[in-house]
Design an enzyme around this catalytic site. Structure first.
Site, PDB file in Angstrom:
ATOM      1  N   HIS A 269     -13.126 -72.077  74.771  1.00  0.00           N
ATOM      2  CA  HIS A 269     -13.253 -70.689  75.230  1.00  0.00           C
ATOM      3  C   HIS A 269     -14.598 -70.095  74.790  1.00  0.00           C
ATOM      4  CE1 HIS A 269     -11.572 -66.636  76.268  1.00  0.00           C
ATOM      5  NE2 HIS A 269     -12.455 -66.262  75.358  1.00  0.00           N
ATOM      6  N   GLU A 270     -14.877 -70.163  73.503  1.00  0.00           N
ATOM      7  CA  GLU A 270     -16.137 -69.591  73.010  1.00  0.00           C
ATOM      8  C   GLU A 270     -17.325 -70.381  73.554  1.00  0.00           C
ATOM      9  OE1 GLU A 270     -15.932 -66.714  71.817  1.00  0.00           O
ATOM     10  OE2 GLU A 270     -13.786 -66.751  71.366  1.00  0.00           O
ATOM     11  N   HIS A 273     -18.281 -68.860  76.823  1.00  0.00           N
ATOM     12  CA  HIS A 273     -19.118 -67.667  76.621  1.00  0.00           C
ATOM     13  C   HIS A 273     -20.555 -68.087  76.298  1.00  0.00           C
ATOM     14  CE1 HIS A 273     -16.173 -64.457  76.779  1.00  0.00           C
ATOM     15  NE2 HIS A 273     -15.414 -64.964  75.830  1.00  0.00           N
ATOM     16  N   GLU A 299     -15.752 -62.988  80.427  1.00  0.00           N
ATOM     17  CA  GLU A 299     -14.425 -63.590  80.219  1.00  0.00           C
ATOM     18  C   GLU A 299     -14.131 -64.629  81.296  1.00  0.00           C
ATOM     19  OE1 GLU A 299     -11.817 -63.814  77.686  1.00  0.00           O
ATOM     20  OE2 GLU A 299     -13.529 -62.786  76.874  1.00  0.00           O
TER      21      GLU A 299
HETATM   22 ZN    ZN Z   1     -13.421 -64.355  75.347  1.00  0.00          ZN
END
Ligand code: ZN
Length: 505
Positions: A269-270, A273, A299
């Site tokens: 997830h990170e 980003h 997101e």
């Molecule tokens: Zn996030």
């Protein structure tokens, strides 16, 4: 003769660059505070942060800034600027107007209030003590209402708050997007619950060596194309990504001994980003455009990598043998299909951050509806716990037994971040819509994942999303990438395809 507009532009860009340098310095300090700065130095550090932030704020609303903007926004001059300079001027003007409306002492008091409220929230959450927190939240809401009146708004007062995180988003649009999504999601979740074909996940909850989890996290990031010469992976209680500049985008993750999925998917997830921030065009360095265009688009990238790639069967067909090598005693007897179903278990739950990718959206809608009502005045702060519980019953069929696992669970409101929550669900919708286009333009998308050939996917996103930073608006991005405005049908289609298969509906 006064100076030419070119001279003004040069001075303006130098001013903006200096603000950006302050911003980068502040971000390093925040990163440091959250990744292991010594406790005894925290108070002094907070003061330094406070002083530098105040200076940065002053630069954004100074007479000097006002003067530059007057010259550069003069129609004949503005017309002669290139696209990047136009956008920088427009962004700075938006910020300038917004900040100018708020009396500095009012703003200062609000900063103090929210920082107190955050500490109170930390104290009362484990005790489920909403009554102690309530007066702080009432003040935060009241001040936000005053701010909204000073800023002005069109349509719903909450629109002004939404626009801070998702430029151009309104209550009317969200009601429609969330309405369509909810109509399809609620029956899907209930069909899943009634399905006798429940995934097993006990094999995910064993004891896993932290050292091996770290190694696997580093391995996964390399596969995604995360550039370790332009970033680093550290540990923190709440995982986050921080982009200092495209050459320095740092992420953190959290390792749990008894649950291998936390670090696994938190890291991806990170990492999503971070791919966004590492691949912003170098032209935008030193400007306010060198960041993601909105929280929703940001997101969308973390969730695309985490859920649509990281929780897909092709991904694990490639990487599961590697995971089995790391943990033979845990996984050697678990076939990949069983593992895949286990990491995609859907179950209505009370805690947003632990929710699966499907019910997660319902957690967001609940918060959105409550925030909207707080700012239209149809609900009062003291009525929140009851309203919260009623919505959980209605949307997820379960009810918190105390406020700690209910209305007090998120930090956002204590910091005054109203309007932020919808970004998470918007991210899911943007991601699914981009995935749909990607599948059309790259028909061997799934085969690529199954071969571990992830870089062409990163490159596809860089060309269409990452490199633009904040130069394009969220709507411009989604229309340019997919040919249409945000449409929840793609997320519904993705969910139905994936979960009807997993649950054999
Ligand atoms: Zn996030």
């Amino acid at each position: 003769m006064g100076q030419s507009f070119e001279d003004t532009l040069t001075q303006f860009r130098a001013h903006v660059k200096k603000m950006n340098s302050y911003g980068e310095a502040l971000n390093v300090m925040y990163w440091d505070l959250r990744t292991g700065a010594p406790r005894k130095g925290m108070e002094a550090r907070s003061e330094v942060i406070g002083e530098l932030s105040a200076d940065l704020f002053k630069m954004s609303v100074s007479d000097q800034m006002g003067g530059y903007l007057d010259v550069l926004l003069e129609p004949n001059t503005f017309e002669q600027l290139d696209a990047i300079n136009r956008k920088i001027v427009t962004e700075c003007k938006k910020e300038y107007d917004r900040s100018k409306q708020i009396p500095p002492e009012k703003y200062q008091a609000y900063v103090v209030l929210t920082s107190q409220a955050e500490s109170i929230w930390e104290e009362v959450k484990p005790k489920s003590d909403f009554a102690t927190f309530s007066p702080y939240l009432e003040k935060i809401v009241a001040i936000n209402r005053e701010f909204i009146d000073l800023w002005g708004y069109t349509g719903h007062p909450y629109n002004t708050l939404l626009d801070m995180y998702e430029p151009g988003m309104t209550v009317d649009k969200l009601d429609q997007l969330f309405g369509e999504l909810r109509t399809k999601l609620v029956p899907l979740v209930s069909a899943i619950q009634q399905s006798p074909n429940k995934p097993h996940r006990s094999f995910l909850q064993q004891q896993f060596s932290i050292q091996l989890q770290k190694e696997f996290s580093l391995f996964t990031l390399k596969q995604m194309g995360y550039d370790f010469e332009a970033g680093r992976l550290d540990e923190s209680a709440h995982p986050f990504a921080t982009g200092l500049n495209p050459g320095d985008v740092r992420i953190t993750t959290r390792y749990l001994q008894n649950d291998v999925t936390s670090a696994l998917f938190g890291t991806i997830h990170e990492g999503g980003h971070a791919l966004y921030e590492q691949n912003i065009s170098p032209d935008l360095i030193g400007t306010p455009l060198c960041t993601g265009t909105s929280m929703g688009i940001h997101e969308s990238q973390s969730r695309f990598w985490e859920n649509m790639i990281g929780r897909s069967l092709p991904f694990w067909k490639q990487y599961y043998p590697k995971l089995q090598e790391y943990y033979p005693e845990h996984f050697s007897k678990v076939p990949v299909e069983l593992f895949y179903r286990g990491i995609n278990d859907v179950k209505p739950s009370l805690i947003r951050i632990e929710a699966d990718e499907l019910t997660y959206n319902l957690h967001i809608m609940i918060r959105y509806e409550l925030e909207k009502e707080l700012f239209s005045g149809t609900i009062q702060v003291h009525e929140l716990p009851e309203a919260w519980n009623a919505k959980y019953k209605q949307y997820l069929g379960i009810e918190p037994t105390n406020d700690g696992e209910g209305v007090l669970q998120d930090v956002h409101w204590s910091g005054g971040a109203f309007g932020y929550f919808p970004s998470y669900a918007l991210g899911n919708m943007y991601a699914a819509q981009m995935r749909h286009t990607l599948l059309e333009q790259m028909p061997d998308f799934e085969e690529k994942i199954e071969r571990g050939d992830l870089l062409p996917i990163k490159d596809w996103l860089t060309e269409r999303v990452y490199k633009h930073g904040k130069l394009l608006t969220p709507t411009e991005i989604i229309v340019q990438v997919t040919g249409e405005e945000l449409n929840p049908a793609y997320l519904i289609q993705y969910f139905e395809g994936k979960y009807k298969d997993i649950y054999k509906l």
